[in-house]
Enzyme design. Structure first.
Site, PDB file in Angstrom:
ATOM      1  N   TRP A 196       0.820  -1.220   0.000  1.00 39.88           N
ATOM      2  CA  TRP A 196       0.000   0.000   0.000  1.00 39.88           C
ATOM      3  C   TRP A 196       0.849   1.263   0.000  1.00 39.88           C
ATOM      4  CZ3 TRP A 196       0.636   3.711   3.546  1.00 39.88           C
ATOM      5  CH2 TRP A 196       1.292   3.373   4.725  1.00 39.88           C
TER       6      TRP A 196
ATOM      7  N   LYS B 102      -0.841  -5.998  -9.460  1.00 42.68           N
ATOM      8  CA  LYS B 102      -1.898  -6.130  -8.454  1.00 42.68           C
ATOM      9  C   LYS B 102      -1.688  -5.080  -7.376  1.00 42.68           C
ATOM     10  CE  LYS B 102      -2.924  -8.558  -4.471  1.00 42.68           C
ATOM     11  NZ  LYS B 102      -3.596  -7.400  -3.924  1.00 42.68           N
TER      12      LYS B 102
ATOM     13  N   GLU C 179      11.355  -7.533  -2.403  1.00 42.27           N
ATOM     14  CA  GLU C 179      11.757  -6.332  -1.648  1.00 42.27           C
ATOM     15  C   GLU C 179      10.907  -6.340  -0.387  1.00 42.27           C
ATOM     16  OE1 GLU C 179      14.019  -4.233  -2.178  1.00 42.27           O
ATOM     17  OE2 GLU C 179      14.530  -4.486  -4.277  1.00 42.27           O
TER      18      GLU C 179
ATOM     19  N   CYS D  45       9.806   1.320   4.227  1.00 40.81           N
ATOM     20  CA  CYS D  45      10.543   0.071   4.447  1.00 40.81           C
ATOM     21  C   CYS D  45      11.965   0.365   4.923  1.00 40.81           C
ATOM     22  CB  CYS D  45      10.550  -0.760   3.184  1.00 40.81           C
ATOM     23  SG  CYS D  45      11.108   0.176   1.782  1.00 40.81           S
TER      24      CYS D  45
ATOM     25  N   GLU E  57       9.775  -5.036  12.939  1.00 36.03           N
ATOM     26  CA  GLU E  57       9.389  -3.927  12.062  1.00 36.03           C
ATOM     27  C   GLU E  57       7.984  -3.475  12.489  1.00 36.03           C
ATOM     28  OE1 GLU E  57       8.161  -4.595   7.937  1.00 36.03           O
ATOM     29  OE2 GLU E  57       9.311  -2.832   7.374  1.00 36.03           O
TER      30      GLU E  57
HETATM   31  P1  NAD Z   1       1.791  -7.152   2.510  1.00 31.39           P
HETATM   32  O1  NAD Z   1       2.886  -8.144   2.453  1.00 31.39           O
HETATM   33  O2  NAD Z   1       0.700  -7.366   3.490  1.00 31.39           O
HETATM   34  O3  NAD Z   1       1.064  -7.033   1.084  1.00 31.39           O
HETATM   35  C1  NAD Z   1       1.792  -6.758  -0.083  1.00 31.39           C
HETATM   36  C2  NAD Z   1       0.996  -7.258  -1.288  1.00 31.39           C
HETATM   37  O4  NAD Z   1       0.981  -8.687  -1.301  1.00 31.39           O
HETATM   38  C3  NAD Z   1      -0.466  -6.798  -1.321  1.00 31.39           C
HETATM   39  O5  NAD Z   1      -0.796  -6.402  -2.641  1.00 31.39           O
HETATM   40  C4  NAD Z   1      -1.214  -8.069  -0.938  1.00 31.39           C
HETATM   41  O6  NAD Z   1      -2.527  -8.148  -1.434  1.00 31.39           O
HETATM   42  C5  NAD Z   1      -0.337  -9.143  -1.577  1.00 31.39           C
HETATM   43  N1  NAD Z   1      -0.536 -10.496  -1.043  1.00 31.39           N
HETATM   44  C6  NAD Z   1      -0.907 -10.858   0.204  1.00 31.39           C
HETATM   45  N2  NAD Z   1      -0.977 -12.217   0.293  1.00 31.39           N
HETATM   46  C7  NAD Z   1      -0.635 -12.707  -0.917  1.00 31.39           C
HETATM   47  C8  NAD Z   1      -0.513 -14.027  -1.467  1.00 31.39           C
HETATM   48  N3  NAD Z   1      -0.758 -15.119  -0.734  1.00 31.39           N
HETATM   49  N4  NAD Z   1      -0.126 -14.169  -2.751  1.00 31.39           N
HETATM   50  C9  NAD Z   1       0.141 -13.069  -3.501  1.00 31.39           C
HETATM   51  N5  NAD Z   1       0.018 -11.800  -3.055  1.00 31.39           N
HETATM   52  C10 NAD Z   1      -0.359 -11.618  -1.769  1.00 31.39           C
HETATM   53  O7  NAD Z   1       2.487  -5.726   2.730  1.00 31.39           O
HETATM   54  P2  NAD Z   1       1.830  -4.290   3.097  1.00 31.39           P
HETATM   55  O8  NAD Z   1       1.303  -4.328   4.491  1.00 31.39           O
HETATM   56  O9  NAD Z   1       0.942  -3.814   2.002  1.00 31.39           O
HETATM   57  O10 NAD Z   1       3.146  -3.381   3.056  1.00 31.39           O
HETATM   58  C11 NAD Z   1       4.018  -3.251   4.110  1.00 31.39           C
HETATM   59  C12 NAD Z   1       5.234  -4.147   3.970  1.00 31.39           C
HETATM   60  O11 NAD Z   1       5.893  -3.893   2.739  1.00 31.39           O
HETATM   61  C13 NAD Z   1       6.274  -3.851   5.044  1.00 31.39           C
HETATM   62  O12 NAD Z   1       6.838  -5.026   5.551  1.00 31.39           O
HETATM   63  C14 NAD Z   1       7.322  -3.041   4.310  1.00 31.39           C
HETATM   64  O13 NAD Z   1       8.582  -3.029   4.893  1.00 31.39           O
HETATM   65  C15 NAD Z   1       7.289  -3.669   2.962  1.00 31.39           C
HETATM   66  N6  NAD Z   1       7.844  -2.735   1.975  1.00 31.39           N
HETATM   67  C16 NAD Z   1       9.073  -3.006   1.429  1.00 31.39           C
HETATM   68  C17 NAD Z   1       9.645  -2.125   0.518  1.00 31.39           C
HETATM   69  C18 NAD Z   1      10.985  -2.417  -0.114  1.00 31.39           C
HETATM   70  O14 NAD Z   1      11.238  -1.888  -1.189  1.00 31.39           O
HETATM   71  N7  NAD Z   1      11.854  -3.201   0.465  1.00 31.39           N
HETATM   72  C19 NAD Z   1       8.966  -0.963   0.166  1.00 31.39           C
HETATM   73  C20 NAD Z   1       7.729  -0.724   0.743  1.00 31.39           C
HETATM   74  C21 NAD Z   1       7.174  -1.632   1.634  1.00 31.39           C
END
Ligand code: NAD
Length: 493
Positions: free
Chosen positions: A153, A177, A252, A286, A385
């Site tokens: 998000w 997605k 990532e 992140c 985190e």
């Molecule tokens: P999340 O892991 O909950 O969701 C990320 C995406 O994965 C969403 O679109 C979600 O619908 C999808 N998803 C969930 N379950 C899935 C499945 N079984 N199969 C396929 N897709 C699935 O993350 P969030 O809460 O939206 O974001 C926060 C996290 O993202 C934090 O841990 C943050 O550190 C990380 N983040 C990392 C970076 C980076 O570049 N390293 C950048 C931004 C955010």
């Protein structure tokens, strides 16, 4: 109450609802009210998006000259610049991130599309110095196929750009997605994509839940490459899903990035960098610098200055120009932060400022800048985190000790070093096990600078010149230039 807006997905150049008619409601973090709905895609919708991407891959996009693909990337960049304010507003309503940041970021993201447009026609092959007479062997970089981009998000315009731009430049087609927690910005972005006239099916943007939508996408047999950004637990599902289609994966993930301040640091600069690192975007980044190590002889003095600064941070409505921190993205996040703070204080952690839900609004998910002193960094707030404005502060005596402490966490995304001693800055930055080190600065991004972590923060770099190759495979071609027929068809050599 303002009218709820209904958005559609973008599949094969058309605006569609989900085949089931189901919708996801999205909340405005400022007031906890539903402000929009988006389609809830199921397996059938995912299949339609992937089929259209595959069709576009085979029949239009992969056969276009890179220079012509680059023209579309530049058109996307133009659209972003022209519509940065609008996109920024939508992202702010949907995520709670402050408008000052979202509009600036939408504008800057255009640079990523221009950067990869410039690279598109510069990826060359090789001629191999082959060990056989009369043979010439070349390698060329070919596109992989349909790319599934899974976006979290936060910072979604950036995290989309670093996947979409290199993937398109190299001739791949993409299904993106969006996160169910803030899906609207990417659907608004799809409207800009449509304006560029890019061939139908090259870019598809769908909205849905992790399951079934994300799972169906990442297991789809026509998907050849998964580019994922999100949390480490979701990443484990992604890797398992990729076993179904044997696709190439990049991850990532999260971080718990350490920052060190030595006694010789320029304190004002360090105070500003630390503030940017953990309180910028309300800590929902992140690379948030969430573990701070202060050298003992400056500990009290520096911490007092930091607390004074943190207390002055203006929490407020994310659209207001003078707001420095807006609400968190979700109530779940706020509850998780509270849970971690409670167990930390029960184990001896001392809250020095913030620490409790803010009264700025009784509806939104507001949490103030919080600083917690921790005797050891295994306390929950210092180890996990939190994705919020929570800084854990620890003391250290010498360089060797702090390097060990900084490396003592499962993540390895970012890190920060504040010192005026060049040799020390160099030594410490080399010793830190992280994908990114900021020395005397923090929280900067650029299309030219590779971004990504090591350890549990994932693998595969995004941005930078090398990242474009992550969207290609090498093809080896043998040319026989001999006049004679093959001598013995039953031997290899
Ligand atoms: P999340 O892991 O909950 O969701 C990320 C995406 O994965 C969403 O679109 C979600 O619908 C999808 N998803 C969930 N379950 C899935 C499945 N079984 N199969 C396929 N897709 C699935 O993350 P969030 O809460 O939206 O974001 C926060 C996290 O993202 C934090 O841990 C943050 O550190 C990380 N983040 C990392 C970076 C980076 O570049 N390293 C950048 C931004 C955010």
């Amino acid at each position: 109450m303002p009218k709820i807006q209904n958005f559609k997905m973008y599949i094969n150049g058309e605006w569609v609802d989900s085949s089931s008619g189901k919708k996801i409601q999205t909340l405005n973090p400022e007031n906890n009210e539903v402000w929009a709905t988006v389609p809830e895609a199921n397996e059938k919708d995912v299949d339609k998006a992937v089929q259209s991407a595959q069709n576009a891959f085979e029949n239009s996009w992969s056969i276009l000259h890179p220079r012509d693909r680059a023209k579309y990337l530049r058109l996307i960049a133009d659209q972003l610049r022209e519509n940065a304010e609008h996109l920024g507003k939508i992202e702010t309503i949907d995520t709670g991130k402050i408008y000052r940041e979202t509009k600036t970021q939408a504008n800057y993201i255009a640079e990523y599309y221009d950067y990869f447009a410039g690279l598109a026609d510069k990826v060359e092959g090789t001629v191999v110095p082959i060990d056989k007479p009369d043979m010439q062997v070349t390698t060329t970089r070919i596109p992989i196929g349909v790319v599934a981009a899974i976006i979290p998000w936060n910072s979604q315009m950036l995290l989309t750009a670093v996947k979409l731009a290199p993937a398109l430049a190299m001739g791949n087609t993409v299904v993106i997605k969006a996160s169910e927690l803030a899906p609207v910005t990417l659907l608004e972005f799809a409207k800009l994509i449509e304006k560029t006239g890019i061939p139908k099916g090259v870019i598809n943007i769908i909205t849905g839940l992790g399951e079934p939508c994300g799972k169906a996408l990442t297991t789809h047999n026509l998907v050849e490459r998964i580019a994922f950004t999100g949390g480490p637990e979701t990443a484990k599902h992604i890797v398992k899903n990729s076993a179904e289609n044997l696709s190439q994966v990049s991850l990532e993930l999260g971080g718990k990035s350490p920052v060190v301040v030595f006694d010789d640091a320029d304190q004002e600069n360090a105070l500003n960098g630390i503030t940017a690192g953990i309180f910028g975007a309300s800590g929902q980044s992140c690379i948030a610098g969430s573990r701070l190590y202060l050298q003992s002889n400056i500990y009290d003095e520096f911490l007092d200055k930091l607390i004074t600064k943190a207390k002055k941070i203006k929490l407020g409505g994310p659209m207001e120009e003078d707001t420095q921190m807006g609400p968190l993205n979700s109530f779940k996040q706020l509850e998780n932060i509270e849970k971690n703070i409670k167990s930390t204080t029960e184990q001896g952690g001392k809250i020095r400022c913030g620490g409790e839900r803010s009264s700025v609004s009784n509806k939104g998910y507001y949490f103030p800048a919080t600083i917690i002193e921790c005797e050891n960094h295994n306390l929950p707030v210092a180890e996990n985190e939190l994705f919020g404005p929570i800084l854990s502060v620890m003391k250290f005596d010498n360089e060797e000790e702090v390097i060990k402490k900084m490396n003592d966490n499962k993540y390895g995304l970012s890190s920060g070093v504040y010192t005026s001693n060049f040799a020390r800055g160099h030594r410490v930055s080399k010793a830190i096990r992280a994908g990114i080190v900021f020395i005397n600065t923090y929280r900067l991004i650029s299309p030219m600078a590779p971004f990504g972590g090591i350890k549990d923060s994932g693998y595969g770099k995004e941005a930078g010149i090398e990242s474009i190759k992550e969207y290609t495979r090498i093809k080896t071609t043998w040319y026989n230039s001999s006049d004679k027929p093959i001598s013995d068809p039953f031997t290899i050599g």
